[in-house]
Design a protein around this motif. Structure first.
Motif, PDB file in Angstrom:
ATOM      1  N   HIS A 187       0.812  -1.251   0.014  1.00 47.12           N
ATOM      2  CA  HIS A 187      -0.020   0.191  -0.052  1.00 47.12           C
ATOM      3  C   HIS A 187       0.946   1.147  -0.217  1.00 47.12           C
ATOM      4  O   HIS A 187       0.544   2.159  -0.811  1.00 47.12           O
ATOM      5  CB  HIS A 187      -0.874  -0.040   1.157  1.00 47.12           C
ATOM      6  CG  HIS A 187      -1.458   1.422   1.661  1.00 47.12           C
ATOM      7  ND1 HIS A 187      -3.073   1.647   1.399  1.00 47.12           N
ATOM      8  CD2 HIS A 187      -0.916   2.435   2.089  1.00 47.12           C
ATOM      9  CE1 HIS A 187      -2.968   2.685   1.782  1.00 47.12           C
ATOM     10  NE2 HIS A 187      -1.972   3.288   2.105  1.00 47.12           N
ATOM     11  N   GLU A 188       1.952   1.338   0.884  1.00 52.15           N
ATOM     12  CA  GLU A 188       2.854   2.422   0.838  1.00 52.15           C
ATOM     13  C   GLU A 188       3.526   2.617  -0.379  1.00 52.15           C
ATOM     14  O   GLU A 188       3.629   3.647  -0.901  1.00 52.15           O
ATOM     15  CB  GLU A 188       3.893   2.411   1.872  1.00 52.15           C
ATOM     16  CG  GLU A 188       3.346   2.177   3.665  1.00 52.15           C
ATOM     17  CD  GLU A 188       2.569   3.648   3.707  1.00 52.15           C
ATOM     18  OE1 GLU A 188       2.973   4.651   3.322  1.00 52.15           O
ATOM     19  OE2 GLU A 188       1.596   3.592   4.576  1.00 52.15           O
TER      20      GLU A 188
ATOM     21  N   HIS B 277      -7.607   9.169   6.547  1.00 54.25           N
ATOM     22  CA  HIS B 277      -7.787   8.048   6.117  1.00 54.25           C
ATOM     23  C   HIS B 277      -9.354   7.565   6.182  1.00 54.25           C
ATOM     24  O   HIS B 277     -10.031   7.832   7.220  1.00 54.25           O
ATOM     25  CB  HIS B 277      -6.874   6.940   6.853  1.00 54.25           C
ATOM     26  CG  HIS B 277      -5.535   7.130   6.687  1.00 54.25           C
ATOM     27  ND1 HIS B 277      -4.821   8.295   6.916  1.00 54.25           N
ATOM     28  CD2 HIS B 277      -4.368   6.128   6.370  1.00 54.25           C
ATOM     29  CE1 HIS B 277      -3.525   7.846   6.480  1.00 54.25           C
ATOM     30  NE2 HIS B 277      -3.490   6.937   6.226  1.00 54.25           N
TER      31      HIS B 277
ATOM     32  N   GLU C 142      -5.631   7.157  -0.231  1.00 52.07           N
ATOM     33  CA  GLU C 142      -5.773   6.080   0.407  1.00 52.07           C
ATOM     34  C   GLU C 142      -6.305   4.817  -0.152  1.00 52.07           C
ATOM     35  O   GLU C 142      -5.932   3.626  -0.503  1.00 52.07           O
ATOM     36  CB  GLU C 142      -6.365   5.977   1.849  1.00 52.07           C
ATOM     37  CG  GLU C 142      -5.504   7.125   2.764  1.00 52.07           C
ATOM     38  CD  GLU C 142      -4.143   6.620   3.046  1.00 52.07           C
ATOM     39  OE1 GLU C 142      -3.821   5.266   3.058  1.00 52.07           O
ATOM     40  OE2 GLU C 142      -3.071   7.328   2.923  1.00 52.07           O
TER      41      GLU C 142
ATOM     42  N   HIS D 120       1.567   4.511  -2.822  1.00 52.72           N
ATOM     43  CA  HIS D 120       1.497   6.132  -2.635  1.00 52.72           C
ATOM     44  C   HIS D 120       2.732   6.467  -3.541  1.00 52.72           C
ATOM     45  O   HIS D 120       2.632   7.594  -4.139  1.00 52.72           O
ATOM     46  CB  HIS D 120       1.588   6.592  -1.210  1.00 52.72           C
ATOM     47  CG  HIS D 120       0.379   6.367  -0.549  1.00 52.72           C
ATOM     48  ND1 HIS D 120      -0.541   7.069  -0.807  1.00 52.72           N
ATOM     49  CD2 HIS D 120       0.194   5.776   0.857  1.00 52.72           C
ATOM     50  CE1 HIS D 120      -1.616   6.642   0.178  1.00 52.72           C
ATOM     51  NE2 HIS D 120      -1.065   5.925   1.341  1.00 52.72           N
TER      52      HIS D 120
HETATM   53 ZN   LIG Z   1      -1.675   5.246   3.000  1.00 58.07          ZN
END
Ligand SMILES: [Zn+2]
Length: 474
Positions: free
Chosen positions: A325-326, A452, A408, A329
């Protein structure tokens, strides 16, 4: 004499020597900023009260339970180890933590709002400025040296702000967080942190402020552009200096030892061509049991930092999914875009400042109790921010939160594409349960405050993305 003039002359209570009332028909800046700050306060209190109502519930919302059942279905969990069972078991603790934070939030917001209003009405700004002038004169300086006076004024303002917030942060850390077993910091560490941050604020703030004052004193049509360029350079320097020089003053960063986890993360980085140069574990547990992970670095020199608390809260595949997930970004350029948006906002704000100083300078000073003959540069910036920009900040904040939630979802979808749908879902659930995340948030409250998306929304979006049979990247 009619009422308006009477009012303008009464407040603020403390006025500088040589003060003259604003011109007839001038815009009432002080009243305007008081009204706006009350509007914001009332709106935020309304949201807090809505949220409090949701925090009184004793049963988890059915949508959360059915969503968790779906997540459990994929993980083939039994009745005791299922996420649904854990959420039911933790629901009341999480609600209680939510209520404690909310009560603290309501109290501190109200107290600080009243203090801020009282300071504005009393004339704390002109009083502090005069005090700063006296300090400079007593130290053998010249009262007309506005850069020196400005620096002392800024120092006094920081100390006053620290004094105002200290009782609240002490109570939050050592009572609210401690009661829920999140606080790990000691009074000695808390004090050391405070002193270090104040020293850093002085060491970095003073030269930056002097540079800004130097630019403002020169003025000109392109003042906003020069100010922005200066702050842009400071921000760039901060991005480089913060992780390498400043953050290590507060925490220990150790490279993640060789092993299965390191190999798995490096494999992920290679797979998506992420230029990973180092993987750190930071001792977040020194201060708090809450967990986090982030990445930083320019160009082909990226580092990932994981809190030691995070490593304890999730299994290895879940951790890799969270890092997936990071990396989403990064792949979608969110960090860079956020930086760009912030810079554009800063530029717009400074452009407004350039116009405001020319158009309303004397009246702005007079309405806050300043004698309008000198108009030091730093003060004009602070008054502009107080009177006009603080309310706009809330609107921008709302838009930024909306944008952040959108990012997100995108990063989650990226992790799904990498094939981590299941591990991401269980990982997010565990983090939410461990951190006692709100399981029953109010939609308006979360729309305003949350950067988030709420857990249920994220889980549903991940399932949907998975259901759409998104083509996996390889
Ligand atoms: Zn995130």
């Amino acid at each position: 004499m009619h009422k308006r003039t009477m009012y303008a002359q009464d407040f603020p209570l403390y006025k500088q020597a040589g003060w003259t009332p604003p011109a007839q028909g001038a815009f009432p800046f002080l009243a305007f900023s008081l009204v706006l700050s009350n509007v914001v306060y009332l709106l935020e209190t309304y949201l807090d009260l809505r949220q409090r109502k949701r925090l009184q519930a004793t049963e988890p919302p059915p949508l959360l339970l059915s969503t968790l059942e779906q997540v459990d279905g994929g993980a083939a969990a039994d009745a005791t180890t299922s996420l649904r069972a854990k959420a039911v078991a933790k629901f009341n603790t999480s609600q209680e933590y939510g209520r404690a934070k909310s009560a603290f939030g309501l109290f501190s917001a109200t107290a600080r709002h009243l203090i801020e209003m009282a300071l504005l009405l009393a004339g704390a700004h002109p009083y502090l400025w005069d005090a700063a002038t006296r300090v400079v004169v007593r130290c053998g300086g010249d009262a007309a040296h506005t850069t020196k006076v400005s620096l002392v004024f800024a120092g006094l303002s920081v100390l006053l702000g620290e004094l105002e917030s200290l009782p609240f942060s002490l109570y939050f850390t050592f009572v609210v967080e401690a009661r829920h077993n999140f606080n790990k910091t000691t009074p000695a560490l808390f004090l050391a942190d405070k002193l270090k941050s104040l020293a850093l604020t002085a060491a970095i703030g003073a030269p930056v402020l002097s540079a800004l004052i130097w630019i403002m004193d020169r003025g000109g049509d392109l003042l906003f552009l020069y100010l922005w360029a200066c702050l842009f350079l400071v921000a760039l320097a901060g991005l480089t200096i913060y992780p390498t020089l400043i953050a290590p003053l507060f925490n220990a960063y150790a490279p993640l030892p060789d092993g299965e986890l390191r190999a798995a993360i490096e494999a992920l980085a290679r797979r998506v061509r992420f230029p990973l140069t180092e993987l750190y574990v930071v001792d977040g547990s020194r201060r708090s049991a809450h967990s986090n992970a982030y990445m930083y670095g320019f160009g082909r020199n990226k580092r990932i930092v994981m809190f030691d608390t995070l490593l304890k809260q999730v299994e290895q595949p879940e951790l890799v999914a969270i890092l997936g997930h990071e990396l989403g970004h990064w792949e979608m350029g969110h960090t860079l875009r956020n930086f760009a948006v912030t810079q554009v906002y800063l530029l717009a704000m400074l452009f407004g400042y350039g116009i405001a100083t020319v158009a309303v300078g004397a009246d702005l000073f007079a309405s806050f109790g300043f004698a309008s003959d000198q108009r030091p540069a730093l003060l004009s910036l602070i008054l502009y921010l107080t009177a006009l920009m603080t309310p706009a900040d809330h609107v921008i904040h709302l838009a930024m939160n909306y944008w952040s939630r959108h990012c997100e979802f995108q990063a989650d979808e990226y992790a799904v594409k990498l094939g981590y749908a299941q591990a991401l879902q269980t990982g997010l659930c565990k983090l939410s349960l461990e951190n006692l995340g709100n399981m029953n948030p109010d939609p308006l409250y979360s729309a305003y405050h949350y950067s988030h998306p709420p857990l249920v929304e994220r889980l549903s979006a991940i399932m949907q993305a998975e259901g759409r049979g998104i083509k996996k990247v390889d």
